[in-house]
Design an enzyme around this catalytic site. Structure first.
Site, short mmCIF file in Angstrom:
data_model
loop_
_atom_site.label_atom_id
_atom_site.label_comp_id
_atom_site.label_asym_id
_atom_site.label_seq_id
_atom_site.Cartn_x
_atom_site.Cartn_y
_atom_site.Cartn_z
N GLY A 49 0.85 -1.20 0.00
CA GLY A 49 0.00 0.00 0.00
C GLY A 49 0.87 1.23 0.00
O GLY A 49 1.38 1.63 1.05
N VAL A 52 -0.46 7.61 1.06
CA VAL A 52 0.21 8.52 2.00
C VAL A 52 0.72 7.80 3.25
O VAL A 52 1.85 8.02 3.70
CB VAL A 52 -0.71 9.72 2.33
CG1 VAL A 52 -1.97 9.29 3.02
CG2 VAL A 52 0.01 10.75 3.16
N VAL A 114 -3.65 -0.47 3.10
CA VAL A 114 -4.55 -0.22 1.97
C VAL A 114 -5.91 0.20 2.48
O VAL A 114 -6.20 0.12 3.68
CB VAL A 114 -4.67 -1.47 1.07
CG1 VAL A 114 -3.33 -1.82 0.46
CG2 VAL A 114 -5.25 -2.65 1.83
N ALA A 116 -9.44 0.21 3.80
CA ALA A 116 -10.10 -0.82 4.60
C ALA A 116 -11.25 -1.44 3.82
O ALA A 116 -11.87 -0.78 2.99
CB ALA A 116 -10.61 -0.19 5.89
N SER A 168 -2.42 6.00 13.97
CA SER A 168 -2.93 7.37 13.90
C SER A 168 -1.78 8.36 13.80
O SER A 168 -0.70 8.13 14.34
CB SER A 168 -3.78 7.71 15.12
OG SER A 168 -4.19 9.06 15.05
N GLY A 170 -1.73 10.54 10.74
CA GLY A 170 -1.73 11.09 9.40
C GLY A 170 -0.34 11.00 8.78
O GLY A 170 0.52 10.23 9.22
N LYS A 222 -8.52 2.06 18.38
CA LYS A 222 -8.31 3.10 17.36
C LYS A 222 -9.66 3.73 16.98
O LYS A 222 -9.76 4.95 16.76
CB LYS A 222 -7.63 2.50 16.13
CG LYS A 222 -7.57 3.44 14.91
CD LYS A 222 -6.74 4.66 15.20
CE LYS A 222 -6.45 5.63 14.08
NZ LYS A 222 -7.23 5.79 12.93
N HIS A 225 -10.57 6.10 19.64
CA HIS A 225 -9.71 7.28 19.42
C HIS A 225 -10.36 8.22 18.41
O HIS A 225 -10.46 9.42 18.61
CB HIS A 225 -8.34 6.81 18.94
CG HIS A 225 -7.50 7.87 18.29
ND1 HIS A 225 -7.75 8.34 17.01
CD2 HIS A 225 -6.43 8.58 18.74
CE1 HIS A 225 -6.87 9.28 16.71
NE2 HIS A 225 -6.05 9.44 17.74
N ASN A 226 -10.82 7.65 17.30
CA ASN A 226 -11.42 8.48 16.25
C ASN A 226 -12.73 9.11 16.71
O ASN A 226 -13.04 10.25 16.36
CB ASN A 226 -11.65 7.66 14.98
CG ASN A 226 -10.37 7.43 14.21
OD1 ASN A 226 -9.29 7.39 14.80
ND2 ASN A 226 -10.46 7.28 12.92
N GLU A 229 -11.83 11.93 18.72
CA GLU A 229 -11.34 12.96 17.79
C GLU A 229 -12.52 13.76 17.21
O GLU A 229 -12.46 15.00 17.14
CB GLU A 229 -10.55 12.24 16.69
CG GLU A 229 -9.99 13.11 15.61
CD GLU A 229 -9.30 12.25 14.53
OE1 GLU A 229 -8.48 11.38 14.88
OE2 GLU A 229 -9.62 12.43 13.35
N TYR A 521 -35.93 -8.28 30.39
CA TYR A 521 -34.57 -8.36 29.84
C TYR A 521 -34.24 -7.00 29.27
O TYR A 521 -35.13 -6.20 28.98
CB TYR A 521 -34.48 -9.45 28.75
CG TYR A 521 -35.41 -9.23 27.58
CD1 TYR A 521 -35.03 -8.44 26.50
CD2 TYR A 521 -36.70 -9.79 27.58
CE1 TYR A 521 -35.89 -8.22 25.44
CE2 TYR A 521 -37.56 -9.58 26.52
CZ TYR A 521 -37.16 -8.80 25.46
OH TYR A 521 -38.01 -8.57 24.40
#
Ligand code: NBP
Length: 523
Positions: A49, A52, A114, A116, A168, A170, A222, A225-226, A229, A521
């Site tokens: 991949g 970037v 690559v 997801a 993470s 970027g 992760k 985390h996002n 964010e 329930y």
């Protein structure tokens, strides 16, 4: 094989033509593929991949003295990379997967960077016949954690160790040191640890990378985390909106305020970049850049996954979800433009508050709201850990987020200290530092939310964080009414304050119902 637009090709279609998974771009101007003359297994790790993230991670690895093999679906990108940024470095390009695999030292470590989704499955399907028992595949993309659970199980049956690693930071983080959150098959960790901890960001002499847990734990963390964010970004946008809408400050003036805030409790990457963003001028119009940017926010799904998962595990992550809804509402631009002509806000906004006092109130409201959204994220991880059988170390997670990643912030040291001090802390708000911090800020926070409501300024994250705080700290909520209503219309039963928990009662509210109740329930 050639394709006129390899970027739009979907991998399964692209690979049926060519079992190597090779796509060659017709637009390639470099006729000669530069493949390393090295034929023996010389690479410490391979990365597939070359967008970037992949390219920059490879350069990061090479800068740490690792030899890295590189492959990409569109082979022209391997050519370009090897001839360009990778030139002279210990980076070996390969023009097909068998060659790529043959370059790797045993146990082979292949990192997928690559898009997801199906591309990951397709590469796994192509790679696994080429690998041996004990070899390792790492998915470093933004994969939804249930996919990682599935892949880890399937590959374990073939004796291939699979790791889902959230990455993470970027472009810059990938190059200079990202935050890496690996989870999956723990047998892979001894071989990966020296590489990942070396290339990760370092804060206080500690790497922002450690083993998270089994199955999908790494990608789950992760994902949270996002989600945090999303909330962090929304809150910063609301602070901007208050300073601009209530005080009438210009973008550069607000930028200067953010710059100042970044020297204190709010010291974070997102505060810092917002200060820089607000000071930037548009070269075409001479206006502040933010004033020429359309007010509709995009998203790639991780905030939505966090919110949906919060509902699944019963976590009250309302501020994180509100931040996702805020982006969705922002995207309805045309409707909002029409509605703005019809739906009125308050007529009298009242007097403009004192500038310095209001700026300080907004700062405190931002800090208190931020604490709540992190509290929600950690609470959600705790509930998910119980649900999925993971042993998560929250102090270690705070350390992983301390550097390299988008939510990196000085106050993560306080979060780390809170969980290092009490690993079983049920909520960040109950740690002494955070109880005190939110206690100090709460009146300013309430005044800001009230001022926003009175003036019609949109502050969904600030308001929902305050709602979370007030709900969580309430010994008695209005849910007694909900239970009574549920019992009235559906005989769903209720528990009583004067009886032990777990005993359920039903009342014949109307005199017309029977004594039969619904089963008890919780979904
Ligand atoms: P992208 O997410 O844009 O993916 C580009 C890579 O995926 C290229 O190598 C491309 O090959 C390959 N690819 C695509 Br697109 N469709 C494919 C398919 N059907 N079959 C095989 N390969 C395919 O790159 P990125 O931004 O570097 O992100 C890589 C991963 O890291 C993603 O999962 C992303 O969510 C995650 N991530 C990104 C960031 C960020 O800031 N960008 C941060 C953190 C995590 P090609 O060259 O042949 O088209």
């Amino acid at each position: 094989m050639t394709e006129s637009d390899p970027r739009t090709a979907d991998l399964p279609a692209a690979v049926t033509d060519d079992q190597t998974g090779t796509v060659r771009s017709e637009a390639v101007t470099t006729p000669q593929l530069i493949v390393s003359p090295v034929t023996e297994a010389a690479a410490d790790i391979g990365v597939i991949g070359l967008a970037v993230m992949g390219e920059n991670l490879i350069l990061n690895m090479a800068s740490r003295g690792l030899t890295v093999a590189a492959f990409n679906r569109t082979i022209s990108k391997v050519d370009d990379f090897v001839a360009g940024r990778a030139q002279g470095l210990s980076i070996l390009g390969a023009d097909d997967l068998p060659t790529f695999v043959s370059l790797l030292k045993s146990p082979r470590k292949v990192m997928l960077m690559v898009k997801a989704g199906p591309a990951v499955d397709a590469f796994i399907d192509m790679l696994s016949p080429l690998l041996d028992s004990g070899d390792i595949i790492i998915d470093g993309g933004n994969t939804h954690f249930p996919d990682t659970v599935r892949r880890e199980k399937a590959l374990a049956e073939q004796d291939i160790l699979f790791v889902g690693a959230g990455v993470s930071g970027g472009e810059e983080g990938a190059l200079t040191g990202p935050s890496i959150m690996p989870g999956g098959n723990p047998d892979a960790w001894p071989a990966l640890k020296p590489i990942f901890q070396d290339i990760a960001a370092q804060v206080g002499g500690q790497p922002c990378c450690d083993w998270v847990g089994e199955g999908g734990a790494g990608h789950f963390v992760k994902m949270v985390h996002n989600g945090i964010e999303y909330a962090d970004m929304q809150m910063i946008a609301e602070a901007y909106s208050l300073l601009s809408g209530v005080l009438g400050l210009s973008a550069p003036e607000i930028g200067a305020i953010f710059e100042d805030w970044n020297k204190g409790e709010l010291d974070s990457y997102l505060t810092q970049i917002t200060a820089e963003i607000l000071k930037k001028t548009c070269g075409d119009t001479g206006q502040p850049m933010v004033d020429v940017i359309l007010d509709t926010a995009g998203q790639k799904g991780t905030g939505k996954w966090t919110s949906v998962t919060a509902l699944d595990v019963g976590a009250p992550a309302n501020t994180i979800a509100e931040a996702v809804f805020a982006r969705i509402l922002s995207s309805l631009k045309d409707q909002r433009v029409e509605a703005s002509k019809v739906l009125r806000g308050p007529d009298d906004a009242g007097e403009k508050p004192d500038r310095d006092a209001f700026v300080e109130q907004v700062r405190q409201a931002l800090y208190a709201s931020k604490i709540c959204s992190y509290a929600q994220g950690f609470q959600m991880m705790e509930l998910a850990a119980a649900e999925y059988g993971w042993k998560l170390d929250f102090g270690s997670i705070a350390q992983m987020w301390r550097g390299g990643c988008i939510i990196r912030a000085a106050f993560l040291d306080k979060i780390k200290a809170a969980f290092d001090g009490n690993a079983a802390l049920p909520n960040l708000l109950l740690d002494g530092y955070f109880t005190g911090a939110i206690g100090t800020s709460q009146m300013a926070w309430r005044q800001v939310v009230a001022a926003a409501a009175l003036r019609g300024v949109w502050t969904p994250a600030f308001s929902s964080a305050l709602a979370y705080y007030d709900g969580y700290r309430s010994e008695r909520l209005s849910a007694n009414i909900l239970q009574a209503q549920r019992d009235y219309f559906g005989a769903h039963t209720y528990e009583r304050v004067d009886k032990p928990r777990g005993e359920f009662f039903h009342t014949n509210w109307t005199g017309r119902g029977g004594s039969t109740s619904s089963s008890t329930y919780n979904a």
